[in-house]
Every structure is written in structure tokens, then in C-alpha cells.
Scaffold this motif. Sequence first.
Motif, short mmCIF file in Angstrom:
data_model
loop_
_atom_site.label_atom_id
_atom_site.label_comp_id
_atom_site.label_asym_id
_atom_site.label_seq_id
_atom_site.Cartn_x
_atom_site.Cartn_y
_atom_site.Cartn_z
N GLN A 117 47.30 28.18 39.92
CA GLN A 117 46.46 26.97 39.89
C GLN A 117 45.42 27.06 38.76
OE1 GLN A 117 47.11 24.28 41.57
NE2 GLN A 117 48.77 25.30 42.65
N ALA A 118 44.92 28.27 38.53
CA ALA A 118 43.96 28.44 37.44
C ALA A 118 44.62 28.10 36.11
CB ALA A 118 43.43 29.87 37.43
N ALA A 119 45.88 28.51 35.94
CA ALA A 119 46.60 28.21 34.69
C ALA A 119 46.80 26.70 34.55
CB ALA A 119 47.95 28.92 34.68
N LEU A 120 47.14 26.05 35.66
CA LEU A 120 47.40 24.60 35.60
C LEU A 120 46.11 23.81 35.41
CD1 LEU A 120 50.14 24.36 38.42
CD2 LEU A 120 50.44 24.68 35.94
N ASN A 121 45.02 24.39 35.90
CA ASN A 121 43.72 23.71 35.85
C ASN A 121 42.93 24.09 34.60
OD1 ASN A 121 42.03 21.95 37.29
ND2 ASN A 121 40.76 23.64 38.02
N PHE A 122 43.51 24.99 33.81
CA PHE A 122 42.75 25.61 32.72
C PHE A 122 42.36 24.61 31.64
CE2 PHE A 122 42.42 27.88 28.69
CZ PHE A 122 41.53 28.89 29.04
N ASN A 123 41.11 24.68 31.19
CA ASN A 123 40.72 23.97 29.97
C ASN A 123 39.90 24.92 29.10
OD1 ASN A 123 37.84 23.71 30.47
ND2 ASN A 123 38.40 22.24 32.07
N THR A 124 39.62 24.51 27.88
CA THR A 124 39.02 25.45 26.92
C THR A 124 37.67 25.99 27.39
OG1 THR A 124 38.26 23.51 25.76
CG2 THR A 124 40.18 24.63 24.85
N SER A 125 36.97 25.24 28.24
CA SER A 125 35.66 25.73 28.70
C SER A 125 35.81 26.97 29.59
CB SER A 125 34.91 24.63 29.45
OG SER A 125 35.46 24.46 30.73
N ARG A 153 35.57 40.82 38.52
CA ARG A 153 35.10 39.55 37.96
C ARG A 153 36.22 38.61 37.54
NH1 ARG A 153 29.47 40.98 34.75
NH2 ARG A 153 28.61 42.07 36.55
N VAL A 154 37.30 39.18 37.02
CA VAL A 154 38.41 38.31 36.61
C VAL A 154 39.01 37.63 37.84
CG1 VAL A 154 40.76 38.29 35.66
CG2 VAL A 154 38.94 39.53 34.47
N HIS A 155 39.15 38.38 38.92
CA HIS A 155 39.68 37.80 40.17
C HIS A 155 38.79 36.64 40.63
CE1 HIS A 155 42.69 40.99 41.21
NE2 HIS A 155 41.93 41.70 40.40
N LYS A 156 37.45 36.89 40.59
CA LYS A 156 36.51 35.85 41.03
C LYS A 156 36.52 34.65 40.09
CE LYS A 156 33.44 39.26 43.10
NZ LYS A 156 32.36 40.18 42.72
N SER A 157 36.62 34.93 38.79
CA SER A 157 36.64 33.83 37.82
C SER A 157 37.87 32.95 38.01
CB SER A 157 36.62 34.37 36.39
OG SER A 157 35.49 35.17 36.20
N LEU A 158 39.01 33.58 38.25
CA LEU A 158 40.24 32.80 38.46
C LEU A 158 40.10 31.93 39.71
CD1 LEU A 158 42.94 35.52 37.67
CD2 LEU A 158 42.39 33.49 36.29
N ALA A 159 39.47 32.50 40.74
CA ALA A 159 39.28 31.74 41.98
C ALA A 159 38.36 30.54 41.72
CB ALA A 159 38.70 32.64 43.06
N ARG A 160 37.40 30.72 40.82
CA ARG A 160 36.51 29.62 40.47
C ARG A 160 37.27 28.56 39.67
NH1 ARG A 160 31.10 29.47 39.58
NH2 ARG A 160 31.08 30.30 41.70
N ILE A 161 38.05 29.05 38.69
CA ILE A 161 38.74 28.14 37.77
C ILE A 161 39.85 27.36 38.48
CG2 ILE A 161 40.24 28.10 35.71
CD1 ILE A 161 38.63 30.54 34.70
N CYS A 162 40.43 27.94 39.53
CA CYS A 162 41.57 27.29 40.18
C CYS A 162 41.20 25.92 40.77
CB CYS A 162 42.21 28.20 41.23
SG CYS A 162 41.50 28.05 42.88
N GLY A 163 39.91 25.70 40.97
CA GLY A 163 39.46 24.35 41.32
C GLY A 163 39.52 24.02 42.81
N ASN A 164 39.86 25.00 43.63
CA ASN A 164 39.88 24.77 45.08
C ASN A 164 38.86 25.72 45.71
OD1 ASN A 164 40.43 25.09 47.87
ND2 ASN A 164 42.52 24.34 47.58
N GLN A 165 37.79 25.17 46.22
CA GLN A 165 36.70 26.03 46.72
C GLN A 165 37.11 26.86 47.93
OE1 GLN A 165 33.09 23.61 47.06
NE2 GLN A 165 32.47 24.74 45.24
N PHE A 166 38.08 26.35 48.68
CA PHE A 166 38.49 27.11 49.85
C PHE A 166 39.24 28.37 49.41
CE2 PHE A 166 40.90 27.53 54.00
CZ PHE A 166 39.79 27.99 54.70
N PHE A 167 40.07 28.22 48.36
CA PHE A 167 40.70 29.40 47.78
C PHE A 167 39.63 30.40 47.35
CE2 PHE A 167 45.07 27.62 46.43
CZ PHE A 167 45.72 28.41 47.36
N GLU A 168 38.57 29.87 46.76
CA GLU A 168 37.51 30.76 46.26
C GLU A 168 36.86 31.53 47.42
OE1 GLU A 168 34.62 28.80 43.81
OE2 GLU A 168 33.71 30.71 43.21
#
Length: 240
Positions: A117-125, A153-168
Motif C-alpha cells: 500500500q505504501a508503494a501504491l500510495n507513494f508520492n515524492t514527498s 523507523r523504516v517499518h513505522k514510516s511505511l505504516a505512515r505512508i500506506c495511508g491507513n491509520q489502522f494499519f499504522e
Amino acid sequence: MIQFKPVKTNRIFEDVLVQLKDSILSGRFKPGEKLPSERELSLEFQVSRGVIREAIRALELRGFVGIRQGPAGGAYVTDLTFNQVGNAFLDLFKTNKLSMQDIAQVRLHVEPEVARQAALNFNTSHEDILMKAEQEEHIDYVSYEDRIDRLTRVHKSLARICGNQFFEVIVRSMLMLTAEVVLTVASDHDLLHGPGEHQGVIQAVISGDGDGAAREMARHLQQFSHNLIKMEKTYRQRYS
Ligand SMILES: [Zn+2]
């Protein structure tokens, strides 16, 4: 006066606790604010200061307030983060109702999907966030806490980027459990993985490759899950 109701039931402590908790959840007391003093609360609730003290201690254990000492001391409302959920899982783990095997299995289902989901939701920011998290893995650590924080941190960042707070919430809770075990039995030998091991996932996420990101994350998790399950044995021995 803050309009707490006098307590009439015989479940005095629970009633005080529920009212105080509700006052935080409803935002009447905001993060960073100090709760009224023991004396003020005891007058308003019309209960002894001992009951108030117990209720505040219970709030502290549940992560709702932090106690500060000194002249400006007191019970300060904490920022309600994901810790509450994590702490609930932690209690289950500590009382042996959850095993590392259970957690590792769920991580293996959840985190590759989060990476996808992080890959699909990814933008340059997001690129900066991920690159910074990756770089911070390589900085010398000052404590095991610091080290495990950097390596997750990478695990947490991906969870943030994936865009679903419940996943996070779920990912952070699982990381908290993992950290508990690793920190308890920590030695250099026991640490799960070194720096630089998230690069495959990061590259796949940055290039928007969902399947690749999921595959890389699954591979990464499989490399250390076994070690984590072994560490649980040492952990349980220490607490038995
Ligand atoms: Zn990792």
C-alpha cells in the motif's frame, strides 16, 4: 469547578477513573495540560485523596497522564498516541496470552501488505521520509532503545505512508511488542538485524512497485522472525 459529579456508588475508584478518563478522551483536558491537584479533585469528587491518587496512578499506567515532579509537578495529560493499543497487546503478551509466534505470523501478513500500500500510495514527498529513516539506521547508537528505535523507523514510516491509520496502529503495536522482547534480552548477539537491510523494500516502494515491496518485506521479516521466536524463550525464563 470542573463539573465532575460527586460519587455515590460503592465502586468509587472505578467511577472516579472513568470520569477522569472521559474528561481526557472528550478533550476537556488536552495533551500537555495539567489535571487539577489531588486536593481539588478530592473536593470535587467528594472522595478521599487516596482514591484520587489511585485513580491518577491507574491513568498513568494506561498512558493517559505522565507524572512530573517538582514545583510545577502534577499529572499532565499525554498526547494520546498509539501507545494505548500497544500497551493492551503488551499486557496480553506478558500474561502469556500472545506468543511471538502469533505476532510474527501476523506481521508476515500485515507488513508486506503495508509495504504494498505504501508503494501504491507513494508520492515524492515520501521519499525524504524513507531515505532519512534509512540513513538514521547507520548512525552510532547510544543505547539499545535508541538502536531499536532507529532500526524500526523504516517499518513505522511505511505504516505512515500506506495511508491507513489502522494499519499504522497495528504495525506500531507489533513493533512495540518486538521491542519489549529484544530490549529485555538484548545483547549485540541478539539484535534482530543490522542497518541497511530495508533497502530492497525502500527501492520497491519508491519505484511504485507494490508486488515487489510486499515480496521484499516478506523476505526481510522471514530473515529474523525465527530469531525473535527464539528470544521469547529467554524472555519468558526471565519473567517466570
Ligand atoms: Zn526491519
